[in-house]
Design an enzyme around this catalytic site. Structure first.
Site, PDB file in Angstrom:
ATOM      1  N   THR A   1     -47.190 -17.042 -21.595  1.00 16.56           N
ATOM      2  CA  THR A   1     -47.941 -16.819 -20.356  1.00 16.56           C
ATOM      3  C   THR A   1     -49.332 -16.254 -20.621  1.00 16.56           C
ATOM      4  O   THR A   1     -49.629 -15.775 -21.716  1.00 16.56           O
ATOM      5  CB  THR A   1     -47.204 -15.831 -19.426  1.00 16.56           C
ATOM      6  OG1 THR A   1     -47.185 -14.543 -20.061  1.00 16.56           O
ATOM      7  CG2 THR A   1     -45.785 -16.276 -19.138  1.00 16.56           C
ATOM      8  N   CYS A   2     -50.172 -16.293 -19.571  1.00 13.31           N
ATOM      9  CA  CYS A   2     -51.553 -15.816 -19.690  1.00 13.31           C
ATOM     10  C   CYS A   2     -51.642 -14.334 -19.380  1.00 13.31           C
ATOM     11  O   CYS A   2     -52.487 -13.895 -18.597  1.00 13.31           O
ATOM     12  CB  CYS A   2     -52.453 -16.598 -18.749  1.00 13.31           C
ATOM     13  SG  CYS A   2     -52.513 -18.314 -19.199  1.00 13.31           S
ATOM     14  N   ASP A   3     -50.748 -13.547 -19.946  1.00 13.79           N
ATOM     15  CA  ASP A   3     -50.794 -12.099 -19.784  1.00 13.79           C
ATOM     16  C   ASP A   3     -50.719 -11.508 -21.168  1.00 13.79           C
ATOM     17  O   ASP A   3     -49.814 -11.837 -21.940  1.00 13.79           O
ATOM     18  CB  ASP A   3     -49.602 -11.630 -18.937  1.00 13.79           C
ATOM     19  CG  ASP A   3     -49.727 -10.172 -18.547  1.00 13.79           C
ATOM     20  OD1 ASP A   3     -50.032  -9.346 -19.449  1.00 13.79           O
ATOM     21  OD2 ASP A   3     -49.518  -9.837 -17.374  1.00 13.79           O
TER      22      ASP A   3
END
Ligand SMILES: *Cc1c(COP(=O)(O)O)cnc(C)c1O
Length: 383
Positions: A330-332
């Site tokens: 994910t983009c975290d």
């Protein structure tokens, strides 16, 4: 590796990431705990893995259930389990939910504060209540301390108060922390509970039950004591502190019941380095903290991870391994699984290869986000 699960992966080739749970192992874990603690009633902590197949199996085996919400109660009832086998063990409940649980037939409730006790007395008249006491959580890899429980003085005061309210003061509970490998922690808590029992008896409150909570471990990257060792240690402690007047006992295993029964298969999405001379490769999997591996928070739970060599092709397979940082898709930036813990993977590892993450039957499917970044929640197959 569990042959039944391996065969499922090979024959079905399910889309990754997914969890495959072997119900035979759940049954073995249930039987092992029952053998280790023959006098204790098992209340499976539903939150660890609430799959209908798991709940149905445990209902059939005679298990009772520790629940934390009305939907969990309904899931258990849906398996045909009678409401007498359900405990509403969350100490933080809306009054409307207590009333709903009571309507559904639940008669056993936890509390750790006066306002919660008052809610139960109003919404569940005549119910049995137990007070949760604080523990340190020391020795646990996933401590549950601080948020739950009250100190012994408060517990005594509240159980005494309960006597004059519309509820039945029934017992005391604690949780020594999840993945607890230090057997002495139960003894510390049991000695405090015994003290509480004596003090309350002196003022006319006779309690009947001690809830020993969960904490029974799953083997991850290092060995854990066997169920039998837990059983022996707990029994010895009860004998020491209660003599021949051991009260009814309850255990609430979550992780210890289902953790070892599950394996997640995941696909490598990317292997890269951050600079030409970066000493560690970054391996990004198609599952991360938001896809079900939330217990990697602070690298607390370290799952054994196996790279599937046969997947990598005979010629390209190089057995040499090197340290990696493992991260999710994910983009975290919080979605990093292991950076400090040492994980090594083959130098030949590349996108498209598959890995198996072992001992992932507990606290994975329920921790998976609904749709973060568009990724579907963790799929589960019970076999
Ligand atoms: C989570 C929980 C459990 C289960 O704990 P494990 O360490 O997974 O066995 C048991 N009791 C209560 C009250 C819980 O909240």
């Amino acid at each position: 590796m569990n042959q039944k699960i391996a065969r499922f992966f090979e024959e079905r080739r399910p889309q990754t990431p997914c969890l495959v749970l072997d119900l035979d192992i759940v049954e073995q874990n249930y039987n092992a705990l029952e053998t280790a603690l023959p006098d204790a009633r098992i209340f499976y902590a539903v939150k660890a893995n609430p799959a209908a197949e798991v709940l149905s199996l445990l209902t059939r085996l005679g298990s009772a259930f520790d629940t934390a919400s009305v939907p969990e109660i309904q899931m258990v009832l849906a398996t045909g389990c009678p409401a007498e086998r359900i405990s509403y063990g969350n100490t933080i409940k809306k009054e409307a939910d207590i009333r709903r649980a009571y309507e559904l037939g639940v008669r056993l409730f936890a509390f750790d504060s006066e306002p919660e006790l008052e809610k139960i007395a109003r919404a569940a008249p005549g119910a049995r209540v137990f007070c949760r006491i604080l523990t340190s959580g020391e020795g646990a890899e996933w401590p549950l301390s601080r948020k739950f429980g009250c100190d012994l003085d408060m517990a005594r005061e509240l159980l005494l108060k309960a006597k004059d309210m519309n509820v039945q003061p029934y017992g005391v509970s604690f949780h020594v922390g999840s993945q607890q490998k230090d057997l002495k922690q139960w003894d510390l808590a049991i000695s405090q509970v015994a003290q509480l029992f004596r003090e309350l008896e002196a003022v006319g409150v006779e309690l009947g039950m001690i809830n020993l909570g969960g904490g029974f471990p799953t083997r991850y990257r290092s060995d854990v004591p066997a169920s039998a060792a837990y059983g022996q240690s707990i029994f010895d402690s009860l004998r020491r502190h209660f003599g021949n007047r051991i009260p009814e006992t309850i255990v609430e295993p979550g992780r210890g019941m289902v953790g070892s029964a599950g394996v997640i298969e995941s696909e490598v999405v990317l292997v890269s380095r951050k600079s030409a001379n970066d000493s560690k490769r970054w391996v990004y999997l198609d599952i991360g903290k938001f896809g079900g591996l939330a217990e990697t928070m602070d690298e607390a739970i370290q799952y054994p991870i196996e790279v599937l060599a046969e997947e990598m092709g005979e010629e390209s397979f190089d057995p040499e391994t090197e340290a990696v940082v493992l991260a999710g898709p994910t983009c975290d930036s919080a979605d990093v699984l292991y950076e400090k813990a040492e994980y090594k993977m083959p130098l030949a590892l590349k996108a498209g290869d598959r890995v198996r993450i072992h001992a992932t039957g507990a606290y994975t499917t329920t921790y998976s986000a609904v749709c973060f970044n568009g990724f579907a929640p963790l799929q589960q197959y019970c076999i």
